[in-house]
Write a protein that holds these residues in place. Structure first.
Motif, PDB file in Angstrom:
ATOM      1  N   HIS A  47       0.817  -1.224   0.000  1.00  0.00           N
ATOM      2  CA  HIS A  47       0.000   0.000   0.000  1.00  0.00           C
ATOM      3  C   HIS A  47       0.844   1.264   0.000  1.00  0.00           C
ATOM      4  O   HIS A  47       0.362   2.318   0.384  1.00  0.00           O
ATOM      5  CB  HIS A  47      -0.953   0.048   1.193  1.00  0.00           C
ATOM      6  N   GLY A 111      -0.248   2.640  14.032  1.00  0.00           N
ATOM      7  CA  GLY A 111      -1.574   2.168  13.665  1.00  0.00           C
ATOM      8  C   GLY A 111      -2.553   2.233  14.822  1.00  0.00           C
ATOM      9  O   GLY A 111      -3.744   2.438  14.623  1.00  0.00           O
ATOM     10  N   THR A 112      -2.047   2.076  16.038  1.00  0.00           N
ATOM     11  CA  THR A 112      -2.917   2.079  17.206  1.00  0.00           C
ATOM     12  C   THR A 112      -2.356   3.012  18.275  1.00  0.00           C
ATOM     13  O   THR A 112      -1.189   3.407  18.219  1.00  0.00           O
ATOM     14  CB  THR A 112      -3.050   0.667  17.813  1.00  0.00           C
ATOM     15  N   GLY A 165      -5.735   0.867  12.433  1.00  0.00           N
ATOM     16  CA  GLY A 165      -5.197  -0.397  11.939  1.00  0.00           C
ATOM     17  C   GLY A 165      -5.235  -0.536  10.435  1.00  0.00           C
ATOM     18  O   GLY A 165      -4.374  -1.176   9.840  1.00  0.00           O
ATOM     19  N   ASP A 166      -6.219   0.081   9.790  1.00  0.00           N
ATOM     20  CA  ASP A 166      -6.314   0.012   8.329  1.00  0.00           C
ATOM     21  C   ASP A 166      -5.812   1.274   7.646  1.00  0.00           C
ATOM     22  O   ASP A 166      -5.944   1.435   6.435  1.00  0.00           O
ATOM     23  CB  ASP A 166      -7.766  -0.273   7.911  1.00  0.00           C
ATOM     24  N   GLY A 167      -5.255   2.198   8.412  1.00  0.00           N
ATOM     25  CA  GLY A 167      -4.704   3.433   7.844  1.00  0.00           C
ATOM     26  C   GLY A 167      -5.741   4.476   7.495  1.00  0.00           C
ATOM     27  O   GLY A 167      -5.414   5.503   6.906  1.00  0.00           O
ATOM     28  N   SER A 168      -6.989   4.261   7.881  1.00  0.00           N
ATOM     29  CA  SER A 168      -8.052   5.174   7.451  1.00  0.00           C
ATOM     30  C   SER A 168      -8.152   6.453   8.284  1.00  0.00           C
ATOM     31  O   SER A 168      -8.716   7.443   7.827  1.00  0.00           O
ATOM     32  CB  SER A 168      -9.405   4.460   7.477  1.00  0.00           C
TER      33      SER A 168
END
Length: 195
Positions: A47, A111-112, A165-168
């Motif tokens: 990604h 991420g978190t 966690g999903d980069g959103s």
């Protein structure tokens, strides 16, 4: 006028966004600021973000700045491989003392909320201290990092953001303000030391 380099590696865009906020803060303090990124590894992260406009830095560039603010995402609680690889090329600068007394700072993304923000900042700061740099963190003059009204990044060691966690999740207004604040503080300290 202090000369500041904002040096970053951004696989997903969060660090690039913070880097631009850090640069904005340093410019607001009157510094001359360049934003550069480290080269992509031969096999970029999944990604990996394409189309970043910042020019690619060379290790020798670092010697021509009064301050260097380093940002990279966290990889397993420490700085990313591309940034570590880039800084590892600085042996010649270290041997000459080319960065001694310059101002250094760090910023990161995880991420978190508990994904290693502080350990990543320390891994960057450790490199900068070995280069002989004077470290500026995100001091408590920036009260935004103390809020409990929302989840927010930031630590006394540097500006941070939480990507999800999903980069959103994108950097929040408070996190961007922290990055601007740190950029301004670095520029102010560099100006006092080298002005």
């Amino acid at each position: 006028m202090a000369k500041v380099l904002v040096l970053y590696y951004s696989a997903f865009g969060h660090i690039e966004t913070l880097a631009n906020a850090v640069a904005e803060g340093a410019r607001g303090a009157g510094a001359e600021v360049d934003v550069k990124r480290v080269p992509e590894p031969p096999r970029p992260a999944h990604h990996a973000q394409a189309g970043q406009s910042a020019p690619v830095a060379e290790i020798g560039d670092l010697a021509s700045y009064d301050a260097i603010i380093v940002g990279t995402g966290t990889r397993f609680g420490r700085m990313s491989g591309p940034m570590a690889s880039f800084l590892d090329q600085g042996g010649g600068l270290w041997a000459k003392g080319a960065l001694n007394g310059k101002v250094g700072a760090a910023f990161t993304s995880t991420g978190t909320q508990h994904g290693g923000q502080e350990t990543t900042l320390f891994s960057i700061i450790t490199n900068l201290l070995h280069f002989g740099m004077v470290i500026v963190g995100l001091d408590y003059g920036f009260q935004g990092q103390m809020t409990t009204s929302e989840i927010v990044g930031g630590a006394p060691y540097g500006a941070t953001t939480i990507a999800g966690g999903d980069g959103s999740r994108q950097p929040s207004a408070i996190e961007l303000d922290g990055a601007r604040y740190q950029g301004r503080r670095v520029a102010e300290v560099a100006q006092k030391l080298h002005g």
